[in-house]
Write a protein that holds these residues in place. Structure first.
Motif, PDB file in Angstrom:
ATOM      1  N   ALA A 114      20.138 -23.457 -68.188  1.00  0.00           N
ATOM      2  CA  ALA A 114      20.123 -22.350 -67.226  1.00  0.00           C
ATOM      3  C   ALA A 114      21.025 -22.645 -66.027  1.00  0.00           C
ATOM      4  O   ALA A 114      21.736 -21.749 -65.548  1.00  0.00           O
ATOM      5  CB  ALA A 114      18.691 -22.078 -66.772  1.00  0.00           C
ATOM      6  N   LEU A 115      21.016 -23.888 -65.542  1.00  0.00           N
ATOM      7  CA  LEU A 115      21.904 -24.250 -64.438  1.00  0.00           C
ATOM      8  C   LEU A 115      23.368 -24.123 -64.851  1.00  0.00           C
ATOM      9  O   LEU A 115      24.198 -23.594 -64.094  1.00  0.00           O
ATOM     10  CB  LEU A 115      21.617 -25.679 -63.971  1.00  0.00           C
ATOM     11  N   MET A 116      23.682 -24.608 -66.055  1.00  0.00           N
ATOM     12  CA  MET A 116      25.067 -24.495 -66.538  1.00  0.00           C
ATOM     13  C   MET A 116      25.467 -23.033 -66.698  1.00  0.00           C
ATOM     14  O   MET A 116      26.592 -22.644 -66.349  1.00  0.00           O
ATOM     15  CB  MET A 116      25.232 -25.235 -67.870  1.00  0.00           C
ATOM     16  N   MET A 117      24.563 -22.214 -67.224  1.00  0.00           N
ATOM     17  CA  MET A 117      24.866 -20.805 -67.426  1.00  0.00           C
ATOM     18  C   MET A 117      25.095 -20.102 -66.086  1.00  0.00           C
ATOM     19  O   MET A 117      26.048 -19.322 -65.937  1.00  0.00           O
ATOM     20  CB  MET A 117      23.748 -20.118 -68.211  1.00  0.00           C
ATOM     21  N   GLY A 119      26.168 -21.444 -63.331  1.00  0.00           N
ATOM     22  CA  GLY A 119      27.465 -21.889 -62.833  1.00  0.00           C
ATOM     23  C   GLY A 119      28.622 -21.226 -63.553  1.00  0.00           C
ATOM     24  O   GLY A 119      29.604 -20.813 -62.929  1.00  0.00           O
ATOM     25  N   ALA A 120      28.511 -21.112 -64.855  1.00  0.00           N
ATOM     26  CA  ALA A 120      29.572 -20.451 -65.632  1.00  0.00           C
ATOM     27  C   ALA A 120      29.714 -18.992 -65.210  1.00  0.00           C
ATOM     28  O   ALA A 120      30.835 -18.493 -65.043  1.00  0.00           O
ATOM     29  CB  ALA A 120      29.263 -20.549 -67.126  1.00  0.00           C
ATOM     30  N   PHE A 150      35.136 -28.302 -54.764  1.00  0.00           N
ATOM     31  CA  PHE A 150      34.307 -27.625 -55.757  1.00  0.00           C
ATOM     32  C   PHE A 150      33.381 -26.646 -55.061  1.00  0.00           C
ATOM     33  O   PHE A 150      33.504 -26.403 -53.863  1.00  0.00           O
ATOM     34  CB  PHE A 150      33.536 -28.638 -56.615  1.00  0.00           C
ATOM     35  N   ASN A 151      32.447 -26.050 -55.806  1.00  0.00           N
ATOM     36  CA  ASN A 151      31.582 -25.014 -55.270  1.00  0.00           C
ATOM     37  C   ASN A 151      30.168 -25.152 -55.855  1.00  0.00           C
ATOM     38  O   ASN A 151      29.893 -26.077 -56.620  1.00  0.00           O
ATOM     39  CB  ASN A 151      32.180 -23.637 -55.558  1.00  0.00           C
ATOM     40  N   ILE A 157      26.763 -26.511 -62.935  1.00  0.00           N
ATOM     41  CA  ILE A 157      27.287 -26.954 -64.224  1.00  0.00           C
ATOM     42  C   ILE A 157      27.090 -28.463 -64.388  1.00  0.00           C
ATOM     43  O   ILE A 157      26.618 -28.937 -65.430  1.00  0.00           O
ATOM     44  CB  ILE A 157      28.768 -26.559 -64.379  1.00  0.00           C
ATOM     45  N   CYS A 158      27.423 -29.232 -63.366  1.00  0.00           N
ATOM     46  CA  CYS A 158      27.315 -30.699 -63.457  1.00  0.00           C
ATOM     47  C   CYS A 158      25.868 -31.169 -63.524  1.00  0.00           C
ATOM     48  O   CYS A 158      25.526 -32.017 -64.357  1.00  0.00           O
ATOM     49  CB  CYS A 158      28.025 -31.350 -62.277  1.00  0.00           C
ATOM     50  N   VAL A 159      25.006 -30.631 -62.676  1.00  0.00           N
ATOM     51  CA  VAL A 159      23.592 -31.028 -62.704  1.00  0.00           C
ATOM     52  C   VAL A 159      22.962 -30.584 -64.022  1.00  0.00           C
ATOM     53  O   VAL A 159      22.200 -31.326 -64.643  1.00  0.00           O
ATOM     54  CB  VAL A 159      22.826 -30.462 -61.487  1.00  0.00           C
TER      55      VAL A 159
END
Length: 175
Positions: A114-117, A119-120, A150-151, A157-159
């Motif tokens: 969910a965190l990656m999504m 961020g994407a 970065f933002n 995305i990284c976490v």
């Protein structure tokens, strides 16, 4: 909210299945994307391009644009990369939705996805609206140099990727 699922044998324990499904994970992704967009809009309105605001001896706020991917990969490719990275993000978000639905009960895994999504989605909004991603967090070490700006989407995305890896390593160690 949990609903009771019927079991085949009368002596077996009842199986509980979440009726919420994707909703909590989509909420987390939405929060990341919204937080990312609010911070980028604030920086976009408050800073001139390249303007830097020193915060500490190792951190600045800065307004820069990244037309490429991570670390400005393909940033000077002439414009086609905007559509390429946007398409990749759409495919990735679709795949992440599939993963969330398939593994909805695996909390750490889904939290990372969910965190990656989120961020994407945050970065693809920038690509579609501006043709580049707005970056503003600038960490540096005197004598060594600056880490690429970065933002909030990049943090998600990284976490998220880190949690995804931790979950996979934990699962491998259990088997």
């Amino acid at each position: 909210m949990a609903t009771k699922k019927k079991t085949a044998s009368p002596g077996a324990k009842p199986v509980y299945k979440s009726s919420a499904g994707l909703l909590p994970w989509l909420g987390i992704a939405l929060i990341v994307a919204l937080l990312d967009q609010v911070t980028k809009i604030t920086v976009e309105r408050s800073f001139a391009y390249g303007e830097t605001l020193p915060i500490t001896g190792f951190f600045n706020l800065i307004k820069v644009y990244n037309p490429g991917a991570a670390f400005s990969f393909l940033g000077d490719a002439g414009g086609w990369q905007r559509y390429f990275f946007t398409a990749i993000a759409f495919v990735a978000v679709g795949f992440m939705l599939y993963l969330l639905k398939k593994h909805a009960s695996q909390r750490l895994f889904c939290f990372g996805v969910a965190l990656m999504m989120g961020g994407a989605i945050g970065n693809v909004i920038d690509r579609m609206a501006y043709g580049h991603v707005i970056d503003f967090l600038d960490f540096y070490w005197n004598g060594i140099g600056h880490f690429p700006a970065f933002n909030i989407a990049d943090i998600g995305i990284c976490v998220g990727a880190f949690l995804f890896i931790v979950d996979e390593l934990r699962r491998v160690n259990q088997s």
